[in-house]
Design a protein around this motif. Structure first.
Motif, PDB file in Angstrom:
ATOM      1  N   ARG A  26       0.848  -1.185   0.000  1.00  0.00           N
ATOM      2  CA  ARG A  26       0.000   0.000   0.000  1.00  0.00           C
ATOM      3  C   ARG A  26       0.885   1.237   0.000  1.00  0.00           C
ATOM      4  O   ARG A  26       2.062   1.173   0.356  1.00  0.00           O
ATOM      5  CB  ARG A  26      -0.899   0.019   1.248  1.00  0.00           C
ATOM      6  CG  ARG A  26      -1.911  -1.081   1.287  1.00  0.00           C
ATOM      7  CD  ARG A  26      -3.035  -0.712   0.409  1.00  0.00           C
ATOM      8  NE  ARG A  26      -3.860  -1.858   0.057  1.00  0.00           N
ATOM      9  CZ  ARG A  26      -4.903  -1.768  -0.751  1.00  0.00           C
ATOM     10  NH1 ARG A  26      -5.231  -0.618  -1.297  1.00  0.00           N
ATOM     11  NH2 ARG A  26      -5.605  -2.820  -1.039  1.00  0.00           N
ATOM     12  N   CYS A  27       0.291   2.346  -0.349  1.00  0.00           N
ATOM     13  CA  CYS A  27       1.016   3.617  -0.307  1.00  0.00           C
ATOM     14  C   CYS A  27       1.497   3.860   1.120  1.00  0.00           C
ATOM     15  O   CYS A  27       0.697   3.803   2.054  1.00  0.00           O
ATOM     16  CB  CYS A  27       0.081   4.735  -0.757  1.00  0.00           C
ATOM     17  SG  CYS A  27       0.712   6.386  -0.431  1.00  0.00           S
ATOM     18  N   PRO A  28       2.797   4.136   1.320  1.00  0.00           N
ATOM     19  CA  PRO A  28       3.267   4.357   2.680  1.00  0.00           C
ATOM     20  C   PRO A  28       2.712   5.649   3.284  1.00  0.00           C
ATOM     21  O   PRO A  28       2.575   5.756   4.499  1.00  0.00           O
ATOM     22  CB  PRO A  28       4.787   4.434   2.530  1.00  0.00           C
ATOM     23  CG  PRO A  28       5.023   4.764   1.112  1.00  0.00           C
ATOM     24  CD  PRO A  28       3.874   4.195   0.347  1.00  0.00           C
ATOM     25  N   ARG A  29       2.370   6.606   2.449  1.00  0.00           N
ATOM     26  CA  ARG A  29       1.896   7.886   2.960  1.00  0.00           C
ATOM     27  C   ARG A  29       0.492   7.784   3.548  1.00  0.00           C
ATOM     28  O   ARG A  29       0.240   8.237   4.645  1.00  0.00           O
ATOM     29  CB  ARG A  29       1.899   8.922   1.841  1.00  0.00           C
ATOM     30  CG  ARG A  29       1.493  10.302   2.308  1.00  0.00           C
ATOM     31  CD  ARG A  29       1.396  11.251   1.131  1.00  0.00           C
ATOM     32  NE  ARG A  29       1.146  12.619   1.544  1.00  0.00           N
ATOM     33  CZ  ARG A  29       0.455  13.463   0.804  1.00  0.00           C
ATOM     34  NH1 ARG A  29      -0.019  13.117  -0.374  1.00  0.00           N
ATOM     35  NH2 ARG A  29       0.260  14.690   1.236  1.00  0.00           N
ATOM     36  N   CYS A  30      -0.444   7.189   2.807  1.00  0.00           N
ATOM     37  CA  CYS A  30      -1.838   7.173   3.253  1.00  0.00           C
ATOM     38  C   CYS A  30      -2.333   5.772   3.627  1.00  0.00           C
ATOM     39  O   CYS A  30      -3.303   5.640   4.368  1.00  0.00           O
ATOM     40  CB  CYS A  30      -2.749   7.769   2.186  1.00  0.00           C
ATOM     41  SG  CYS A  30      -2.927   6.748   0.712  1.00  0.00           S
ATOM     42  N   GLY A  31      -1.709   4.736   3.107  1.00  0.00           N
ATOM     43  CA  GLY A  31      -2.145   3.374   3.409  1.00  0.00           C
ATOM     44  C   GLY A  31      -3.363   2.927   2.631  1.00  0.00           C
ATOM     45  O   GLY A  31      -3.797   1.785   2.757  1.00  0.00           O
ATOM     46  N   ASN A  45       1.928   7.130  -9.244  1.00  0.00           N
ATOM     47  CA  ASN A  45       1.427   7.912  -8.112  1.00  0.00           C
ATOM     48  C   ASN A  45       0.409   7.085  -7.343  1.00  0.00           C
ATOM     49  O   ASN A  45      -0.223   6.196  -7.898  1.00  0.00           O
ATOM     50  CB  ASN A  45       0.706   9.175  -8.613  1.00  0.00           C
ATOM     51  CG  ASN A  45       1.540   9.973  -9.570  1.00  0.00           C
ATOM     52  OD1 ASN A  45       2.638  10.385  -9.243  1.00  0.00           O
ATOM     53  ND2 ASN A  45       1.031  10.149 -10.776  1.00  0.00           N
ATOM     54  N   CYS A  46       0.233   7.427  -6.081  1.00  0.00           N
ATOM     55  CA  CYS A  46      -0.818   6.776  -5.298  1.00  0.00           C
ATOM     56  C   CYS A  46      -2.176   7.255  -5.817  1.00  0.00           C
ATOM     57  O   CYS A  46      -2.406   8.462  -5.918  1.00  0.00           O
ATOM     58  CB  CYS A  46      -0.669   7.137  -3.828  1.00  0.00           C
ATOM     59  SG  CYS A  46      -2.066   6.606  -2.827  1.00  0.00           S
ATOM     60  N   PRO A  47      -3.086   6.338  -6.140  1.00  0.00           N
ATOM     61  CA  PRO A  47      -4.388   6.757  -6.644  1.00  0.00           C
ATOM     62  C   PRO A  47      -5.245   7.433  -5.572  1.00  0.00           C
ATOM     63  O   PRO A  47      -6.189   8.162  -5.900  1.00  0.00           O
ATOM     64  CB  PRO A  47      -5.039   5.454  -7.127  1.00  0.00           C
ATOM     65  CG  PRO A  47      -4.281   4.361  -6.474  1.00  0.00           C
ATOM     66  CD  PRO A  47      -2.916   4.891  -6.157  1.00  0.00           C
ATOM     67  N   ALA A  48      -4.913   7.236  -4.309  1.00  0.00           N
ATOM     68  CA  ALA A  48      -5.731   7.816  -3.235  1.00  0.00           C
ATOM     69  C   ALA A  48      -5.246   9.199  -2.798  1.00  0.00           C
ATOM     70  O   ALA A  48      -6.040  10.118  -2.641  1.00  0.00           O
ATOM     71  CB  ALA A  48      -5.755   6.876  -2.037  1.00  0.00           C
ATOM     72  N   CYS A  49      -3.931   9.360  -2.584  1.00  0.00           N
ATOM     73  CA  CYS A  49      -3.434  10.645  -2.054  1.00  0.00           C
ATOM     74  C   CYS A  49      -2.566  11.411  -3.049  1.00  0.00           C
ATOM     75  O   CYS A  49      -2.158  12.537  -2.767  1.00  0.00           O
ATOM     76  CB  CYS A  49      -2.668  10.424  -0.751  1.00  0.00           C
ATOM     77  SG  CYS A  49      -1.047   9.646  -0.947  1.00  0.00           S
ATOM     78  N   GLY A  50      -2.245  10.818  -4.199  1.00  0.00           N
ATOM     79  CA  GLY A  50      -1.477  11.526  -5.221  1.00  0.00           C
ATOM     80  C   GLY A  50       0.022  11.524  -5.009  1.00  0.00           C
ATOM     81  O   GLY A  50       0.758  12.117  -5.803  1.00  0.00           O
TER      82      GLY A  50
HETATM   83 ZN   LIG Z   1      -1.360   7.377  -0.824  1.00  0.00          ZN
END
Ligand SMILES: [Zn+2]
Length: 145
Positions: A26-31, A45-50
């Motif tokens: 998962r994206c480490p920034r937002c999970g 890019n992360c599809p959730a937080c960019g």
């Molecule tokens: Zn993210």
């Protein structure tokens, strides 16, 4: 959709949370966002937080080091484990085939894990720069309906 303010640490999560997200790819920034589109292709890019996963040129050298360490550790475990298990009648040809097979398979097996782990480890001591945060928020805003 996650948006981060300018005052809080970005990411706000601690080291082990970041590692847990990485282990789940998962994206480490937002999970929230998956960091991989396929086993071998990481999303840009992360599809959730960019968040842009490749933070700078040469960023993935750390992931290559993690992958190399894990692959060599597996190779060594198979070789030494086989040697010890079959001593004194070690089937050298079989052990060689097993060791070479491990050397060929493990870098691919560990590929996504090493990239996501490196991303999380690096992020744990290098929070997002203001420009990265602005760009990520712009990507999220662009993808919103
Ligand atoms: Zn993210």
């Amino acid at each position: 959709m996650a948006r981060y303010g300018d005052r809080m640490r970005d990411p706000a999560a601690g080291f082990w949370t970041l590692v847990g997200r990485a282990l789940r790819r998962r994206c480490p920034r937002c999970g929230n966002g998956p960091s991989f589109e396929t086993w071998l292709r990481m999303a840009e890019n992360c599809p959730a937080c960019g968040f842009r996963f490749e933070r700078e040129h040469g960023f993935w050298v750390g992931a290559m080091i993690i992958n190399t360490i894990l692959s060599f550790a597996s190779l060594l475990a198979v070789f030494v484990g086989g040697w010890v298990a079959f001593w004194p009648n070690v089937p050298w040809t079989g052990l060689l085939v097993a060791t070479v097979s491990v050397a060929g398979v493990t870098p691919l097996l560990y590929y996504p894990m090493s990239k996501s782990l490196w991303s999380a480890i690096e992020m744990s001591y290098h929070e997002l720069e203001p420009a990265e945060r602005t760009a990520a928020n712009a990507r999220v805003a662009q993808n919103s309906p």
